[in-house]
Design a protein around this motif. Sequence first.
Motif, PDB file in Angstrom:
ATOM      1  N   VAL A 421       0.835  -1.214   0.000  1.00  0.00           N
ATOM      2  CA  VAL A 421       0.000   0.000   0.000  1.00  0.00           C
ATOM      3  C   VAL A 421       0.866   1.259   0.000  1.00  0.00           C
ATOM      4  N   THR A 422       1.934   1.258   0.795  1.00  0.00           N
ATOM      5  CA  THR A 422       2.830   2.425   0.857  1.00  0.00           C
ATOM      6  C   THR A 422       3.465   2.690  -0.505  1.00  0.00           C
ATOM      7  N   ARG A 423       3.904   1.639  -1.183  1.00  0.00           N
ATOM      8  CA  ARG A 423       4.517   1.806  -2.500  1.00  0.00           C
ATOM      9  C   ARG A 423       3.490   2.368  -3.499  1.00  0.00           C
ATOM     10  N   TYR A 436       4.609  12.177   0.865  1.00  0.00           N
ATOM     11  CA  TYR A 436       5.180  11.931   2.184  1.00  0.00           C
ATOM     12  C   TYR A 436       4.159  12.098   3.305  1.00  0.00           C
ATOM     13  N   ARG A 437       3.305  13.110   3.189  1.00  0.00           N
ATOM     14  CA  ARG A 437       2.325  13.335   4.253  1.00  0.00           C
ATOM     15  C   ARG A 437       1.358  12.152   4.362  1.00  0.00           C
ATOM     16  N   SER A 438       0.916  11.601   3.216  1.00  0.00           N
ATOM     17  CA  SER A 438      -0.005  10.455   3.243  1.00  0.00           C
ATOM     18  C   SER A 438       0.686   9.223   3.809  1.00  0.00           C
ATOM     19  N   CYS A 439       1.939   9.003   3.417  1.00  0.00           N
ATOM     20  CA  CYS A 439       2.679   7.842   3.935  1.00  0.00           C
ATOM     21  C   CYS A 439       2.892   7.957   5.438  1.00  0.00           C
ATOM     22  N   MET A 440       3.201   9.182   5.883  1.00  0.00           N
ATOM     23  CA  MET A 440       3.390   9.375   7.324  1.00  0.00           C
ATOM     24  C   MET A 440       2.088   9.089   8.061  1.00  0.00           C
ATOM     25  N   GLY A 441       0.957   9.582   7.509  1.00  0.00           N
ATOM     26  CA  GLY A 441      -0.325   9.322   8.141  1.00  0.00           C
ATOM     27  C   GLY A 441      -0.674   7.846   8.159  1.00  0.00           C
ATOM     28  N   LEU A 442      -0.383   7.104   7.068  1.00  0.00           N
ATOM     29  CA  LEU A 442      -0.663   5.666   7.010  1.00  0.00           C
ATOM     30  C   LEU A 442       0.105   4.909   8.085  1.00  0.00           C
ATOM     31  N   GLN A 451      -0.061  -2.696  14.774  1.00  0.00           N
ATOM     32  CA  GLN A 451       0.521  -3.086  13.489  1.00  0.00           C
ATOM     33  C   GLN A 451      -0.272  -4.215  12.834  1.00  0.00           C
ATOM     34  N   ALA A 452      -0.792  -5.149  13.664  1.00  0.00           N
ATOM     35  CA  ALA A 452      -1.544  -6.284  13.117  1.00  0.00           C
ATOM     36  C   ALA A 452      -2.803  -5.807  12.392  1.00  0.00           C
ATOM     37  N   ARG A 453      -3.549  -4.893  13.015  1.00  0.00           N
ATOM     38  CA  ARG A 453      -4.773  -4.395  12.391  1.00  0.00           C
ATOM     39  C   ARG A 453      -4.449  -3.597  11.132  1.00  0.00           C
ATOM     40  N   LEU A 454      -3.324  -2.792  11.171  1.00  0.00           N
ATOM     41  CA  LEU A 454      -2.955  -2.039   9.974  1.00  0.00           C
ATOM     42  C   LEU A 454      -2.624  -2.981   8.830  1.00  0.00           C
ATOM     43  N   GLU A 455      -1.902  -4.055   9.110  1.00  0.00           N
ATOM     44  CA  GLU A 455      -1.557  -5.021   8.071  1.00  0.00           C
ATOM     45  C   GLU A 455      -2.825  -5.683   7.529  1.00  0.00           C
ATOM     46  N   SER A 456      -3.765  -6.004   8.411  1.00  0.00           N
ATOM     47  CA  SER A 456      -5.017  -6.620   7.992  1.00  0.00           C
ATOM     48  C   SER A 456      -5.843  -5.661   7.150  1.00  0.00           C
ATOM     49  N   ALA A 457      -5.878  -4.374   7.550  1.00  0.00           N
ATOM     50  CA  ALA A 457      -6.639  -3.372   6.785  1.00  0.00           C
ATOM     51  C   ALA A 457      -6.041  -3.183   5.405  1.00  0.00           C
ATOM     52  N   LYS A 471      -7.107   7.292   2.929  1.00  0.00           N
ATOM     53  CA  LYS A 471      -8.491   7.402   3.363  1.00  0.00           C
ATOM     54  C   LYS A 471      -9.191   6.051   3.377  1.00  0.00           C
ATOM     55  N   SER A 472      -8.952   5.222   2.349  1.00  0.00           N
ATOM     56  CA  SER A 472      -9.630   3.918   2.287  1.00  0.00           C
ATOM     57  C   SER A 472      -9.152   3.006   3.411  1.00  0.00           C
ATOM     58  N   VAL A 473      -7.858   3.009   3.718  1.00  0.00           N
ATOM     59  CA  VAL A 473      -7.331   2.184   4.817  1.00  0.00           C
ATOM     60  C   VAL A 473      -7.909   2.662   6.140  1.00  0.00           C
ATOM     61  N   LYS A 474      -7.971   3.992   6.312  1.00  0.00           N
ATOM     62  CA  LYS A 474      -8.469   4.543   7.572  1.00  0.00           C
ATOM     63  C   LYS A 474      -9.945   4.196   7.774  1.00  0.00           C
ATOM     64  N   ASN A 475     -10.754   4.230   6.688  1.00  0.00           N
ATOM     65  CA  ASN A 475     -12.173   3.888   6.800  1.00  0.00           C
ATOM     66  C   ASN A 475     -12.373   2.434   7.215  1.00  0.00           C
ATOM     67  N   ILE A 476     -11.535   1.547   6.681  1.00  0.00           N
ATOM     68  CA  ILE A 476     -11.638   0.126   7.049  1.00  0.00           C
ATOM     69  C   ILE A 476     -11.352  -0.060   8.534  1.00  0.00           C
ATOM     70  N   LEU A 477     -10.361   0.639   9.055  1.00  0.00           N
ATOM     71  CA  LEU A 477     -10.012   0.518  10.476  1.00  0.00           C
ATOM     72  C   LEU A 477     -11.103   1.108  11.352  1.00  0.00           C
ATOM     73  N   VAL A 478     -11.668   2.272  10.948  1.00  0.00           N
ATOM     74  CA  VAL A 478     -12.691   2.929  11.762  1.00  0.00           C
ATOM     75  C   VAL A 478     -13.951   2.063  11.840  1.00  0.00           C
TER      76      VAL A 478
END
Length: 511
Positions: A421-423, A436-442, A451-457, A471-478
Motif C-alpha cells: 500500500v505504501t509503495r 510523504y504526508r499520506s505515507c506518514m499518516g498511514l 501493526q496487526a490491524r494495519l496489516e489486515s486493513a 483514506k480507504s485504509v483509515k475507513n476500514i479501520l474505523v
Amino acid sequence: MTDYREILRQHSLGISQRSIAAGMRCSRNTVSSVLRKARTMNLSWPLDASLTNDAIEKLFRPNEERSSKNEPDWEYIHREYLKQHVTLKLLWMEYCDQSRSEGESPFMYSQFCHLYRKHVEKKRAVMHIGRKPAEIIEVDWAGTTFPIIDRDTGEVHDAHIFVGILPYSQYTFAMATPSETLEEWIDAHVKMYAYFGGVSRILVPDNLKTGVQTVSDSIPTLNPTYQELAEHYATVIIPARVKRPKDKASVEHAVGHVSQAILAAIRKQKFFTLRALNKEIMTRIQALNAKPFYKKEGSRRSVFLGEEKALLTPLPSTPYELAQWKVATVQFNYHVQVDKMHYSVPYEYIKHKVDVRMTKNMIEIFYNQTRIASHTRLRGRGGQYSTTDIHMPEDHQKYMTWNKARFLDWAAKIGVNTETVTRAILETFRVEQQAYRSCMGLLKLSDKYSQARLESACAKVLSLTLRPSLKSVKNILVTNQDKPAPEKPRQANESGHGFTRGAKYYGGERS
C-alpha cells in the motif's frame, strides 16, 4: 589680566560695579578692590597721559615678582605635547614639580597655556592646538562637481569629489565618484585608508545623510554600514556639529585647495571615463602633497612621512567589504525575504524584527546585535530558499529527513501488505515529496490501531482496489472491516441439525 584703565573709565561714567563686572567678565570683588585701591592712591579718570599700562599694573600690583617665574623649555614641551595621550595639564604638572624641586616659582596653568600658544605661533606651526599626529582624519564631499562626457552619446555626467585630510601634516587624498551614495562614500574611505597606509584614532565627517542617520549635537546616530566600517578599522566616528565648520576646518581648507589647485587647473581638459579623471586627480594630489610649504620647511609629504605615518594604526589584514543593512520580520515559515530570496532563521524568532546584513556573497541575520543565522547569498531566479535544518521545529526536521526508501523500510517491518500500500501511495503522486504526508499518516495508524490491524486493513483494501489510499485504509479501520465477522448463534433440533423438513416430507409420506 585685569584692565584697570577700563574699570576706572566705566566707573567715571556712573556704571554700577555689577554691570562693570559683567561687561569686563571679572568678579565684583575685583572691581571693588580696584576702585578701593584707586581711592587710596587718589587715582581718578581721566588718568595722566604719562601713565602706561605697565605703570598702572605696577601701581595696583606692586609686590608681584614678575621676573621670578621659572621659564619652561618650550621646545621640549612642544615635542612632548605631540605625543599621543599627552596633555598640557600633564606637562604643566611635571613643570611645576620640577620648578619646586629647584626652588623656583612656576607659572599658573592659564599663563602656562598662554605662553605655549605664543611659542607655537612663533614657530608658525600648521597644526591647530589639540591636533596631534595621526589623531584625526577629516572627510567631506567637495561640493563642486566635474563633468564626464559619454563618448557614445555625448551626454554629460557629473562626477563628485571626495576629500580626506590628516590635519596635522595636511596630507591630502581626493578621488572622483559617480555619485554621493552610501556605496561610493564607503568605497572612498577604503581607498583613502589604503592611500594613507594606516588609520587615525578619530574620523570626523560632516552630518551628511549617507553617514549619519539622525543629526544631533550630543549623540548622533550613524548609519549601520558606516559604524561597521569604523569597527573594522578600529576608529571612532565623531561627526562635526551642525553649522560648525570649524569642527572640520582642515578638510574645508583642503576642499578649497583641491578645487583651486586641481579641478580649476584641469577645467579645460575633457574626460570620458571616471578612471581617467581619477588618474589625473591622483597625479596632481601627489604633486600637491610634495609641494614645499610657503612659511616653513618641508612639505605635506615630508611631515607625513617624518612625523605622522609611523603613529597611524596599522591597516587590518583585509579591506572592509561593503555591507548594507535592512530590517526584516521573520515570517511564519521562519524565513526572511531579501531581494526576493528567502533565508531561514531559528523558528523561535517568528514574527520578531531582525537586522539583516547583506554583502556581495553573504547574508547575516542579527537579533539584538547577536548573529542568529548566516547564509551564502542566493543568485538567479527569485523565490529560492536557503534553509538550515536546525532552524526548523523538531517535527519539521523529522519530516525533512524522510525519503522513499525510509518509508518503504518502515512499512516492510509492519508487513507485506502495508509495504504494498505504501509503495502504491508513493507512485500515485507525480512528485514523490507530495506523497510523504499520506505515507506518514498511514504508518502512524499503527500507533492507534496496532501493526496487526494495519496489516489486515491493508490486505482488505488491496482485495477491493488496485489504487489504495490513506483514506480507504483509515475507513476500514474505523468501521472495523479488518476484523473477521462474528458467527451467528444456531438453533438446533434433537438431531443436532436445524429445522428441516426431511426426506419423508418431500417423499410424500405424511403422518
